[in-house]
Design an enzyme around this catalytic site. Structure first.
Site, PDB file in Angstrom:
ATOM      1  N   LEU A 120      12.010 -19.128 -31.199  1.00  0.00           N
ATOM      2  CA  LEU A 120      11.682 -20.380 -30.526  1.00  0.00           C
ATOM      3  C   LEU A 120      11.387 -21.341 -31.992  1.00  0.00           C
ATOM      4  CD1 LEU A 120       9.734 -19.655 -27.632  1.00  0.00           C
ATOM      5  CD2 LEU A 120      12.143 -19.640 -27.746  1.00  0.00           C
ATOM      6  N   MET A 169      16.067 -15.778 -39.454  1.00  0.00           N
ATOM      7  CA  MET A 169      15.942 -17.070 -39.560  1.00  0.00           C
ATOM      8  C   MET A 169      14.535 -17.830 -39.135  1.00  0.00           C
ATOM      9  SD  MET A 169      17.437 -19.958 -40.752  1.00  0.00           S
ATOM     10  CE  MET A 169      16.355 -20.921 -41.022  1.00  0.00           C
ATOM     11  N   LYS A 170      14.096 -17.139 -38.030  1.00  0.00           N
ATOM     12  CA  LYS A 170      12.832 -17.585 -37.444  1.00  0.00           C
ATOM     13  C   LYS A 170      11.823 -17.482 -38.574  1.00  0.00           C
ATOM     14  CE  LYS A 170       9.442 -18.874 -34.708  1.00  0.00           C
ATOM     15  NZ  LYS A 170       9.033 -20.069 -34.432  1.00  0.00           N
ATOM     16  N   LEU A 171      11.567 -16.268 -39.125  1.00  0.00           N
ATOM     17  CA  LEU A 171      10.698 -16.257 -40.083  1.00  0.00           C
ATOM     18  C   LEU A 171      10.895 -17.049 -41.593  1.00  0.00           C
ATOM     19  CD1 LEU A 171      10.797 -12.046 -40.401  1.00  0.00           C
ATOM     20  CD2 LEU A 171       9.065 -13.651 -39.469  1.00  0.00           C
ATOM     21  N   ASN A 174       9.365 -20.362 -40.268  1.00  0.00           N
ATOM     22  CA  ASN A 174       8.039 -20.248 -40.080  1.00  0.00           C
ATOM     23  C   ASN A 174       7.400 -20.180 -41.281  1.00  0.00           C
ATOM     24  OD1 ASN A 174       8.291 -20.287 -37.420  1.00  0.00           O
ATOM     25  ND2 ASN A 174       6.735 -18.883 -37.005  1.00  0.00           N
TER      26      ASN A 174
END
Length: 294
Positions: A120, A169-171, A174
């Site tokens: 998310l 992609m989340k990493l 972030n």
């Protein structure tokens, strides 16, 4: 077509709002509690039922996990595994290590169980409103199946690629946001040190090219003192940047900037910033303290 039966584990700051939207938009929902009973009690009044992880596994067709990280996800999957039925989909919405994601997916595939990663972006406010951003790693078939349920709590859904790609992609996402936080905290400490107030700093940045939504939530604390402007813990931020480093190490990529950002959060942790209500915008206090300014 039979409606999916949803299981949900991880009713924290994000998970509570997500689960609320799932049950209010008509899906049968079974939830499991960990330490905090309040979200469970609220969801029961909205029509959810409560069960153990084993109950989730045996009664659900799609199971969502919003847990602190890969160790907790792996532990939950291990507990559920003997009770899972072929065709079940487990969706990891945590920020997890992609290598663990791929390993879990391979292990579950041998049992006929599907695995997807759907981390998310945004805040608990958007989770409650059902307008989160979601980046999904899954096969086309699994993505088509889980997308309507994700749409109950997400306004923007992007199919990134195969299993593990959502977490990759989340990493990256972030890394950008937490890198901003490290830069903002250091810039504000330097500003204070040279005699420029936080309000003056903000009057220049806000509305200009350096402004963005993350800047505004960060400054909700630094400028306005709102401790809940962005409820994402320093502990989770530090964990995520360690995962970024791990991903880069596996890809043989130098982490000049990512490691610098990680060290900023490591400094906050070393100063005692590991509490459940120590959030990312509070980094400004720890960086300021390390430099002798408030």
């Amino acid at each position: 077509m039979t409606k999916e039966h949803i299981g949900f584990a991880g009713l924290g700051l994000m998970g509570h709002g997500m689960a609320k939207n799932i049950v209010e938009k008509g899906y049968p929902l079974t939830v499991t509690a960990h330490r905090n009973r309040a979200p469970v009690e609220d969801l029961l009044t909205r029509g959810a039922v409560e069960g153990s992880l084993e109950t989730l596994a045996s009664h659900s067709t799609i199971i969502f996990l919003t847990l602190p990280g890969s160790p907790e996800v792996a532990e939950a999957v291990a507990r559920m595994s003997p009770h899972l039925r072929p065709g079940t989909v487990i969706v990891d919405c945590s920020t997890s290590d992609p290598t663990v994601t791929e390993r879990l997916a391979a292990d579950l595939a041998a049992k006929g169980v599907h695995f997807a990663d759907a981390p998310l972006s945004r805040t608990p406010k958007e989770a409650w409103e059902g307008t989160l951003d979601c980046m999904v790693g899954a096969t086309d078939e699994v993505f088509a199946r889980i997308k309507p349920v994700i749409a109950t709590w997400a306004g923007k859904i992007v199919h990134i690629g195969g299993v593990g790609d959502g977490h990759r992609m989340k990493l990256l996402n972030n890394f950008l946001s937490l890198g901003y936080a490290a830069i903002y905290a250091e810039a504000l400490a330097l500003a204070s040190k040279v005699g420029i107030s936080t309000a003056t700093f903000d009057s220049v940045i806000r509305g200009g090219r350096m402004d963005c939504g993350f800047y505004q939530t960060f400054m909700g604390y630094a400028l306005d003192g709102n401790r809940e402007a962005h409820r994402f813990t320093l502990t989770n931020a530090y964990k995520d940047l360690r995962y970024v480093e791990s991903m880069a190490n596996a890809a043989t990529v130098t982490t000049t900037m990512a490691s610098a950002a990680k060290n900023s959060f490591a400094g906050a942790m070393a100063q005692g910033g590991a509490g459940p209500e120590d959030y990312v915008p509070h980094l400004v206090d720890f960086v300021g303290r390390a430099n002798g300014v408030k």
